[in-house]
Structure formats: structure tokens, C-alpha cells
Write a protein that holds these residues in place. Structure first.
Motif, short mmCIF file in Angstrom:
data_model
loop_
_atom_site.label_atom_id
_atom_site.label_comp_id
_atom_site.label_asym_id
_atom_site.label_seq_id
_atom_site.Cartn_x
_atom_site.Cartn_y
_atom_site.Cartn_z
N ILE A 88 0.70 -1.06 -0.05
CA ILE A 88 -0.06 0.03 -0.04
C ILE A 88 1.13 0.88 -0.21
CG2 ILE A 88 -1.89 1.23 1.46
CD1 ILE A 88 -3.13 -1.20 2.22
N GLU A 134 1.88 1.88 -3.39
CA GLU A 134 1.47 2.51 -4.51
C GLU A 134 1.03 3.62 -3.91
OE1 GLU A 134 1.05 0.45 -6.82
OE2 GLU A 134 -1.36 1.84 -7.55
N ILE A 135 0.60 4.48 -2.55
CA ILE A 135 0.43 5.52 -2.43
C ILE A 135 2.10 6.25 -2.98
CG2 ILE A 135 0.42 7.53 -0.44
CD1 ILE A 135 -0.45 4.92 1.80
N LEU A 184 -3.09 6.27 6.93
CA LEU A 184 -2.39 5.99 5.27
C LEU A 184 -3.71 5.34 4.50
CD1 LEU A 184 1.01 5.55 6.52
CD2 LEU A 184 0.78 7.26 4.83
N TYR A 185 -4.23 3.99 4.49
CA TYR A 185 -5.69 3.87 4.52
C TYR A 185 -6.04 4.99 3.73
CZ TYR A 185 -3.78 -0.55 7.50
OH TYR A 185 -4.27 -1.95 7.60
N TYR A 199 -4.53 6.38 0.47
CA TYR A 199 -4.36 5.73 -0.50
C TYR A 199 -5.99 5.86 -0.88
CZ TYR A 199 -4.84 1.68 -3.04
OH TYR A 199 -4.99 0.56 -3.59
N GLN A 200 -7.05 5.56 -0.06
CA GLN A 200 -8.32 5.58 -1.15
C GLN A 200 -9.08 6.25 -1.26
OE1 GLN A 200 -10.60 2.93 -1.17
NE2 GLN A 200 -11.49 4.25 -2.45
#
Ligand SMILES: Cc1ncc(COP(=O)(O)O)c(C=O)c1O
Length: 371
Positions: free
Chosen positions: A44, A47-48, A256-257, A260-261
Motif C-alpha cells: 500500500i 502504491e501511495i 495511510l489507508y 490511499y483510498q
């Protein structure tokens, strides 16, 4: 004991930030917490970084979210790039330019400023003149000045810096995700943002990006970065792809999730559609305010779509209007700061807030209160 969380109401956030959080981002926040060195979490993180490079339009390797709000992003840029006595020029036309001056002065820099009237943009001609007889290690300014609603001409300022050795540092806290930001196109060396504005995320993270020149300045400093938590040479070792990650501090995993979203949502909608949505909401708001007899504070060419400064009419108790909006209509807007306190309202149309139905709801509520 009453749990206070039960009393939290849904408020339509139309101030200068935080702005409304997208429901998918709330869902992301409540996913199971993983370890901050967990292999899935690292995927993740990778990807961020890619998604941040895309939204910031940069190939900078050192692009990552700092654990902290926009001001931590600001501190991280200055604290890493400035050494005592470095000459710094700050172009100021609002609160956040002033904050840059404060931060760099505390670091012992030799700070020079050019100040422009609040509500007007930075004038490239004045900057050009200043640069004729002066050299600086760092030149800094704000892209979208949230305290006044002014868009500064970053591309034009950038052209003036061509061929000079100065590092160009730009605040993109309010602009990122709402209007085009092009770090590489504008030769920006260091930049920071915040999660709570046009990225439809709660406050808590500050995306930052450093060019190769900026990174080389950090690695060749004569003195250590005087702030351990924000030292990019250390944080970079936790975020570096393709190499063993070194623990620095425990990453705010769930935030951070959320980031990311929000970046996935931005990509799925597509930058041009997102920017168009912000402009359409701004135009609708502008027309509606005109119908209510209200005037915009900033001249048209320099207006930000996501931060609308509105002149308070004579005889109106501005704080009372804001209070009634919040208590009776569950809508938050902002007041003015510093010299603009009591003179303007600040209406934010940022990220998930920037939807036509929200503009209509605010205009109806303002109509009910003012008329
Ligand atoms: C342009 C700008 N820079 C910096 C900041 C500071 O960010 P934070 O309040 O998240 O620390 C803000 C916050 O409103 C801002 O609008």
C-alpha cells in the motif's frame, strides 16, 4: 458515562478545511490495522507513492506523506533545506506565507520577504526586480492562499527562477487535488500539502515531495537537520522502495489507508473531471451569492475555485451568520484571518464538499438567514 462520540452530528464542512470526507475514505479508516512493516502494508505504501507522484505531476523519488498536518509538511520542507544563515526569500500575501516566514526565521535563516496586499496575487514583476540584485538558497511561496482565496502565478514565478541556483519551495496544501499542480512542469524543488482539503480525507497527513536537487542539498548539509522527526534522510529510509525499510517512527497506518483510498478516488474520477467539478461548483456558488447581493472579495482572474472569499456586507454580524449556519443548518463556513477578520467569509468547495447539492444547500441557508 455518556460517550461523547454519540453526540457528533454530520456537519456539512464548507470552510477552509477540513472538508467533507468521502464515505469510502471513512470505510478505509476502519479496516484492520496492519503492522507498519507488514508486507501487505508495504504494498500500500508503494502504491501511495506512485499515486502521489501522479497527483503532484512529478517523478521525484522522494515523494511521501509526512505523519502530521500541512504545517508538518511545511516544517519538513524548511527544516531539511535550510541551514543557519541561508538566504531565503518568501513571497507573502496571506497567513500561510507569513507562517513560512516564522518557520524559516526560527531555523536561523537570513529571511527576506516581499509582501503583497492580502486579496491580491504575487506580482512577478516585483519578484523579478528583487532577483536582479539578490541571490537566495531558497525561494518560497504559497500556490493557493487559503486565508484570502487567491491563486498565485506559480508558473510565471518559476520562469523567473530558470538558470538560478535557488531551490523553489511551494505550498500546495489547498490546491492539490482541486486544481492542476505540476511540480515538474513548474520546476518546484520542494512541496507539501495536507490530506484534509481537496483530497477528501481527514486531517493528519502531509504529502511532500523533494526534487533531486533538493535531496542533494539535504544529503550534503554541513549541519544535521535540527529536527529528528522530520529528517527526510531518515524518513526516506522507511519509504524507500526496492530496499530494506528501516523503522523510523510508527506510521499512522489507518490514516495511510484513508489517503490511499482518496488517491484512488481521485484517479478513478480523473483529474480533469475533478477540476471541472470544482470549477462548476465555484461558478454556481458565485452566481448564487450574486443573487443574494453578496460580492466576491478577490478579482476574477485570481480566484480559487475551492476557496471562495466573500465580502461581508455592511451591517451584517458575520459571526452570528456563521453561528446560525452551524446551529440551524449544520453547515460550517470560515471567517477571515488576521487583517481580514470580520471582513470576509471563507467558503470552501474542496474535494468531496465540491458537489452542486452542497452549494444549493448553503445558498438556501444563507438566503434564510440574511433575508
Ligand atoms: C495554504 C495552507 N498552508 C498550510 C496550512 C497548514 O496546514 P495544517 O493546518 O493542516 O497544519 C494550511 C491550513 O489551512 C493552508 O491552507
Amino acid at each position: 458515562m455518556d460517550n461523547l462520540l454519540k453526540g457528533i452530528e454530520e456537519v456539512l464542512l464548507m470552510g477552509p478545511g477540513p472538508s467533507c470526507v468521502h464515505p469510502d475514505v471513512y470505510k478505509a479508516l476502519s479496516r484492520d490495522t496492519l503492522g507498519h512493516l507488514d508486507p501487505y502494508f508495504i504494498k500500500i505504501m508503494d502504491e501511495i507513492q506512485v499515486l502521489l507522484q501522479e497527483v503532484m505531476n512529478t517523478k521525484n523519488q522522494l515523494t511521501l506523506p509526512i505523519s502530521g498536518t500541512g504545517s508538518a509538511g511545511m516544517e519538513s520542507c524548511f527544516v531539511n533545506l535550510i541551514e543557519p544563515k541561508d538566504r531565503v526569500l518568501i513571497l507573502i500575501n496571506g497567513v500561510f506565507g507569513k507562517r513560512m516566514q516564522e518557520v524559516s526565521t526560527r531555523l536561523g535563516a537570513n529571511v527576506d520577504t516581499i509582501e503583497f496586499d492580502w486579496g491580491t496575487p504575487i506580482g512577478p514583476e516585483v519578484v523579478k526586480e528583487k532577483l536582479e540584485n539578490n541571490t537566495y538558497e531558497v525561494i518560497a511561496t504559497v500556490h493557493a492562499e487559503t486565508s484570502t482565496g487567491v491563486l498565485n502565478p506559480i508558473a510565471e514565478i518559476s520562469k523567473l527562477l530558470k538558470g538560478r541556483d535557488s531551490l523553489f519551495l511551494v505550498d500546495v496544501v489547498t490546491s492539490l487535488g482541486g486544481i492542476e499542480v505540476s511540480l515538474d512542469g513548474w520546476n518546484i524543488d520542494a512541496s507539501y500539502s495536507g490530506s484534509q482539503k481537496c483530497l477528501s480525507c481527514p486531517p493528519g497527513l502531509a504529502p511532500v515531495s523533494f526534487s533531486d536537487n533538493a535531496f542533494s542539498k539535504i544529503m550534503n548539509r554541513e549541519t544535521k537537520v535540527p529536527n529528528w522527526y522530520l529528517d527526510m534522510s531518515l524518513i526516506g529510509q522507511y519509504w524507500q522502495q526496492d530496499r530494506k525499510r528501516v523503522y523510523h517512527h510508527t506510521a499512522p497506518v489507518n490514516m495511510l489507508y484513508a489517503l490511499y483510498q482518496s488517491l484512488v478516488l481521485f484517479k478513478e474520477e480523473g483529474p480533469s473531471n475533478v477540476f471541472k467539478r470544482h470549477v462548476e461548483c465555484h461558478l454556481k456558488l458565485k452566481e448564487g451569492l450574486k443573487g443574494l447581493g453578496l460580492e466576491m472579495f478577490v478579482e476574477e482572474p485570481y480566484r480559487l475555485p475551492m476557496l471562495n472569499a466573500v465580502t461581508i456586507p455592511d451591517g451584517v454580524d458575520e459571526a452570528e451568520v456563521r453561528k446560525r449556519l452551524r446551529m440551524e443548518h449544520k453547515i460550517e463556513i470560515g471567517g477571515g484571518l488576521g487583517p481580514l477578520a470580520g471582513k470576509i467569509w471563507r467558503i470552501g468547495l474542496m474535494g468531496h464538499t465540491a458537489r452542486i447539492e452542497n452549494v444549493e444547500r448553503l445558498l438556501k441557508a444563507l438566503d434564510a438567514i440574511l433575508n
